[in-house]
Design a protein around this motif. Structure first.
Motif, short mmCIF file in Angstrom:
data_model
loop_
_atom_site.label_atom_id
_atom_site.label_comp_id
_atom_site.label_asym_id
_atom_site.label_seq_id
_atom_site.Cartn_x
_atom_site.Cartn_y
_atom_site.Cartn_z
N GLY A 1 -5.88 -0.29 9.68
CA GLY A 1 -6.30 0.00 8.32
C GLY A 1 -5.11 -0.04 7.39
O GLY A 1 -3.95 -0.10 7.83
N SER B 1 -5.29 15.20 5.90
CA SER B 1 -6.35 14.21 5.70
C SER B 1 -7.42 14.74 4.75
O SER B 1 -7.54 15.95 4.54
CB SER B 1 -6.99 13.86 7.05
OG SER B 1 -8.20 13.17 6.91
N GLN C 1 -1.62 -3.58 2.78
CA GLN C 1 -3.06 -3.34 2.85
C GLN C 1 -3.64 -3.86 4.17
O GLN C 1 -4.70 -3.41 4.60
CB GLN C 1 -3.76 -4.03 1.68
CG GLN C 1 -3.45 -3.45 0.31
CD GLN C 1 -4.17 -2.14 0.08
OE1 GLN C 1 -5.02 -1.74 0.87
NE2 GLN C 1 -3.81 -1.45 -1.00
N THR D 1 -1.19 4.21 4.43
CA THR D 1 -1.29 5.19 3.35
C THR D 1 -0.03 6.02 3.16
O THR D 1 0.23 6.52 2.07
CB THR D 1 -2.46 6.16 3.61
OG1 THR D 1 -2.29 6.77 4.90
CG2 THR D 1 -3.79 5.42 3.58
N ASP E 1 -2.62 5.67 8.32
CA ASP E 1 -3.43 4.66 7.65
C ASP E 1 -4.78 5.21 7.19
O ASP E 1 -5.13 6.37 7.45
CB ASP E 1 -3.62 3.44 8.55
CG ASP E 1 -4.43 3.72 9.82
OD1 ASP E 1 -5.33 4.57 9.78
OD2 ASP E 1 -4.16 3.07 10.85
N ALA E 2 -5.51 4.34 6.49
CA ALA E 2 -6.82 4.72 5.95
C ALA E 2 -7.88 4.77 7.03
O ALA E 2 -8.99 5.25 6.78
CB ALA E 2 -7.22 3.74 4.85
N ASN E 3 -7.54 4.30 8.23
CA ASN E 3 -8.48 4.29 9.35
C ASN E 3 -8.23 5.49 10.26
O ASN E 3 -8.52 5.45 11.45
CB ASN E 3 -8.36 2.99 10.13
CG ASN E 3 -9.55 2.74 11.03
OD1 ASN E 3 -10.68 3.05 10.68
ND2 ASN E 3 -9.29 2.19 12.21
N ARG E 4 -7.56 6.55 9.71
CA ARG E 4 -7.36 7.87 10.31
C ARG E 4 -6.34 7.91 11.45
O ARG E 4 -6.25 8.91 12.16
CB ARG E 4 -8.70 8.48 10.75
CG ARG E 4 -9.40 7.80 11.92
CD ARG E 4 -10.80 8.36 12.13
NE ARG E 4 -11.47 7.72 13.24
CZ ARG E 4 -11.37 8.10 14.52
NH1 ARG E 4 -10.62 9.13 14.82
NH2 ARG E 4 -12.00 7.45 15.45
N ARG F 1 -9.41 9.33 6.28
CA ARG F 1 -8.13 8.81 5.81
C ARG F 1 -7.01 9.86 5.88
O ARG F 1 -7.20 11.02 5.51
CB ARG F 1 -8.30 8.33 4.36
CG ARG F 1 -7.02 8.05 3.60
CD ARG F 1 -7.34 7.92 2.11
NE ARG F 1 -6.13 7.82 1.32
CZ ARG F 1 -5.66 6.68 0.84
NH1 ARG F 1 -6.31 5.56 1.07
NH2 ARG F 1 -4.56 6.65 0.13
N ALA G 1 0.81 -1.22 0.00
CA ALA G 1 0.00 0.00 0.00
C ALA G 1 0.84 1.27 0.00
O ALA G 1 0.45 2.28 -0.58
CB ALA G 1 -0.94 0.01 1.21
N ASN H 1 -3.77 11.28 4.31
CA ASN H 1 -3.18 11.28 2.97
C ASN H 1 -1.69 11.54 2.96
O ASN H 1 -0.98 11.07 2.06
CB ASN H 1 -3.84 12.35 2.11
CG ASN H 1 -5.20 11.93 1.59
OD1 ASN H 1 -5.47 10.75 1.45
ND2 ASN H 1 -6.05 12.89 1.29
#
Length: 612
Positions: A495, A556, A470, A498, A513-516, A539, A454, A541
Motif C-alpha cells: 500500500g 492508526s 504511492q 504513510t 503504509d495505508a494497508n496497515r 491505515r 507519499a 498514521n
C-alpha cells in the motif's frame, strides 16, 4: 501491558455566537464539558485527573450529573440522551431519542426522577420532559416557535420548568405533568440561558440584547433586571447562581465576566466585580460559558480556555486550563530529561505540555494557518499545513519566538529535520518530489523524483533520505550538499507509504503504509529486520522510536497504539486499544518506556509500558 499515566485534556468545543454549557458535581468537585463526541469529567482540585466518556455516535452538546452524583445524562446533536453511571467504569443505564434535532440544554429535577431537554425540534416540539428510567413523557410544552436554547427545572416543590430561546420568549410551565402557564417577551433578541436560584424563589435569563431579567420562581412573573450601570456591552451567553443564591455570575461577548449582587426581592442586580476583561483581545477572548460551583467561579472563552477564580479573592489571578479543541495532528518531544511535549492541531494551535504539570503555554498561528505536520529540535519548530508554506518557529529558552515562513510552490506532504546535522537540514516532500531546506528555512534545492511521492524522512545526521511512493516502494538516497543520489529501491509494502522514521542509533528505520502494515529495516543491509507487523485494522498514521532504539510504536485510525520490540517476534507486541476516539494521529516516545499519543479526540495521552 500499558498503563495510562496522564491525559492532557482537550478544552470545550465552542461555537461563535453561541453560549456553551458546563456543569458539575459540588460533592466531588468535578466539572463536565463536551468536545466532539466526548464528555470530559475533570477534577477542579487536580485538573490533571480526567476521565473521558466517548460512547455517543454524534457530537455531544451538554452533560449533567444527577442530583445524587451517581448518574450523568448527556445529549448530542441527533437529539439523543444517554444516561450512564460514573462508578466502576461507564455503564449505560438508558438511551432515548428525545428531540428530532440538536439538544442545547438538559436539566434534572431535584428528586432525580425527571429530565427536561430543549433544543431544535425541526419544526415540531422544542422541549420535552421525561422520566429518567423509562423515557415516558411528562407533559406538553407548547408556546415556542423556534429553537429553545435553554431550560431550567425549579429545584424546589412545586416543580416548574422555565424555557427560553431564539423566538425571544421566556416560557413558564406548571407540573408535573407539565403544561403551559405563561409567556413573556421582555427580551428583544435571542434568550441564551435561563437558571433558577438554588432555593427556587427566582430565575434569571441572559440574552443577546445585553440584558438579564429576573423572574419570580413560583409565578413566572418578571420582578427585576440586571442594572445597566457597569453592565455588559455584548450578548450575555451564560449565567450561573452562587450556592447561596445571593449572587450571579455572567459572561458575555464583550469579553468580560461579571459578578452581580441580587437584591433579596429580586428587583435589581448590581455589579460587584468585573472578574475578567480581555478588552481589545481578539474574538477568541469572548466568554461563552460559566459555572459557579462551591468556591470556584469558572469561565470559558471562545478559544476554549477555562479560567478558575477563587470566591474568597476575586483579585487573585485565575488558574488557566487550556489545550486543543480540534484533532491533534502531530507530536514532538523535546529532550528526554525535560519531558516537554509539543502538540499541534488542525486549527493552527501549538500547545506546550510538561509531564506531571500539564498545560504550560500555547501559540495560535495567524491568518488561518492549518497544521498538518510538525517536527522540532531544541532550537526550533518546523511545520507545514495545507497551503504551500513551510514555517519555522524559533524556541528561545523553551518559549515560542516569532514565526517566519517560505513558499515552496507545492503543498507539503511530509516534513522531517536532521536534528544532529550542523545546519539542521529539513526535507520536505510534495506530490512529485522533495525540497531541501537549511538553517532559517532557506531553499537549498528542489528535486523532481519522477514518481508519485507519499512520505519522506531524512536521517538525523542529514546524510541519507528515504522517500516512500504511492506504489509502496521505498527509495533510499544519499544526501550530498543540495543533491540526492539514489542508492536503493526497497519493495515490501502493498500500500502507499504513510510514514517513515529513523531509529535514534541510526542502525534501522521503520516504515508504515495505508494497508496497515509496518516494517523495520536494517539500514546497512537494507534487509527486513522485523516484519509480520500487520496487527492494525486500518491505515497506519504515525510511528515513533524509543530513545534506546529497542522499541517502535505505531498509531492508526483504528484507535490503537501498538508497541513492538525489535529483538522479539511481532506477536509479542503491546496493544493499547481505544487510545483515542476517532483514531490515533501521532505517537512519540518520551523515554524508553513511556509513549505519548494524540488523536481525533483532541487529547494527548502518555502510556507507561511494562519493562522487560
Amino acid at each position: 501491558m500499558a498503563k495510562l499515566v496522564e491525559t492532557f485534556a482537550c478544552v470545550p468545543s465552542t461555537e461563535r455566537g453561541r453560549g456553551i454549557l458546563i456543569s458539575g458535581d459540588p460533592k466531588s468537585h468535578s466539572i463536565l464539558y463536551c468536545n466532539g463526541r466526548s464528555v470530559l469529567i475533570r477534577s477542579l482540585r487536580r485538573p490533571q485527573d480526567v476521565e473521558v466518556y466517548g460512547e455517543h455516535g454524534y457530537p455531544v452538546t451538554v452533560a449533567r450529573y444527577s442530583p445524587n452524583g451517581e448518574w450523568i445524562a448527556s445529549a448530542d446533536v441527533s437529539g439523543t440522551v444517554r444516561i450512564w453511571g460514573t462508578h466502576n467504569g461507564f455503564v449505560l443505564k438508558n438511551e432515548f431519542r428525545v428531540l428530532a434535532g440538536r439538544i442545547d440544554d438538559l436539566q434534572w429535577s431535584s428528586d432525580g426522577l425527571r429530565i427536561a431537554a430543549s433544543g431544535d425540534g425541526k419544526g415540531k416540539s422544542f422541549v420535552r420532559a421525561f422520566v429518567w428510567d423509562s423515557g415516558n413523557t411528562v407533559g406538553d410544552f407548547d408556546g415556542h416557535s423556534r429553537r429553545v436554547l435553554s431550560c431550567a427545572f425549579k429545584p424546589t416543590r412545586p416543580f416548574r420548568i422555565a424555557t427560553c430561546g431564539e423566538d425571544f420568549l421566556v416560557n413558564f410551565y406548571d407540573g408535573p405533568p407539565f403544561k403551559f402557564h405563561s409567556s413573556h417577551r421582555e427580551h428583544t433578541n435571542f434568550v441564551n440561558c435561563i437558571r433558577f436560584s438554588p432555593d427556587g424563589s427566582k430565575f434569571i435569563t441572559g440574552s443577546s440584547d445585553k440584558k438579564g431579567m429576573i423572574y419570580d420562581g413560583k409565578t413566572g412573573e418578571k420582578i427585576g433586571e440586571l442594572a445597566s450601570k457597569d453592565g455588559h456591552e455584548g450578548s450575555i451567553y451564560a449565567v450561573s447562581w452562587s450556592p447561596d443564591g445571593k449572587r450571579v455570575l455572567t459572561v458575555s461577548a464583550d469579553k468580560s465576566a461579571k459578578v452581580w449582587d441580587i437584591s433579596e426581592d429580586g428587583s435589581v442586580g448590581s455589579v460587584v466585580k468585573t472578574l475578567i476583561s480581555f478588552g481589545s483581545g481578539g474574538a477568541e477572548s469572548m466568554l461563552v460559558g460559566c459555572l459557579w460551583q462551591n468556591d470556584n467561579l469558572i469561565t470559558v472563552s471562545l478559544c476554549g480556555t477555562i479560567c478558575l477564580f477563587a470566591e474568597d479573592d476575586f483579585d487573585k489571578p485565575p488558574l488557566q486550563l487550556s489545550g486543543h479543541t480540534k484533532n491533534v495532528t502531530a507530536l514532538a518531544v523535546l529532550g528526554t530529561n525535560q519531558k516537554t511535549i509539543l502538540s499541534s492541531s488542525y486549527d493552527g494551535l501549538i500547545v506546550k505540555w510538561v509531564q506531571g504539570v500539564g498545560y504550560c503555554s500555547k501559540l495560535q498561528m495567524k491568518d488561518g494557518t492549518k497544521i498538518k505536520r510538525l517536527v522540532a529540535n531544541e532550537n526550533s519548530i518546523i511545520l507545514s499545513g495545507f497551503d504551500n508554506k513551510v514555517w519555522r518557529i524559533p524556541l528561545e529558552d523553551g518559549e515560542f519566538g516569532d514565526a517566519d515562513h517560505i513558499d515552496i510552490g507545492h503543498q507539503p506532504l511530509d516534513v522531517s529535520i536532521a536534528v544532529d546535522s550542523p545546519e539542521s537540514t529539513v526535507l520536505v516532500s510534495y506530490d512529485s518530489g522533495v525540497v531541501l531546506l537549511k538553517g532559517h528555512i532557506e531553499i537549498l534545492s528542489k528535486i523532481e523524483l519522477g514518481f508519485p511521492v507519499a512520505a519522506s524522512a531524512i536521517s538525523p545526521d542529514g546524510r541519507e533520505a528515504i522517500v516512500g511512493g504511492q506504489d509502496g516502494k521505498l527509495h533510499v538516497y544519499s544526501v550530498s550538499g543540495d543533491s540526492l543520489k539514489e542508492e536503493a529501491v526497497l519493495e515490501k509494502h502493498r500500500g502507499a507509504i504513510t510514514v517513515i522514521r529513523y531509529s535514534p542509533d541510526l542502525t534501522m528505520f521503520t516504515s508504515g503504509d495505508a494497508n496497515r502494515e509496518a516494517v523495520v529495516w536494517d539500514r546497512e543491509t537494507k534487509q527486513v529486520k522485523l516484519n509480520n507487523m500487520v496487527f492494525h485494522t486500518a491505515r497506519i498514521n504515525s510511528m515513533g522510536w524509543s530513545p534506546d532504539s529497542k522499541r517502535v510504536a505505531t498509531g492508526s485510525i483504528d484507535t490503537c497504539v501498538i508497541v513492538y520490540e525489535v529483538d522479539k517476534p511481532a506477536s509479542s507486541r503491546t496493544t493499547v486499544r481505544n487510545a483515542h476516539l476517532g483514531g490515533v494521529n501521532a505517537v512519540s516516545f518520551i523515554d524508553d518506556f513511556t509513549v505519548a499519543s494524540s488523536g481525533e479526540d483532541a487529547c494527548v495521552r502518555s502510556w507507561l509500558l511494562d519493562p522487560p
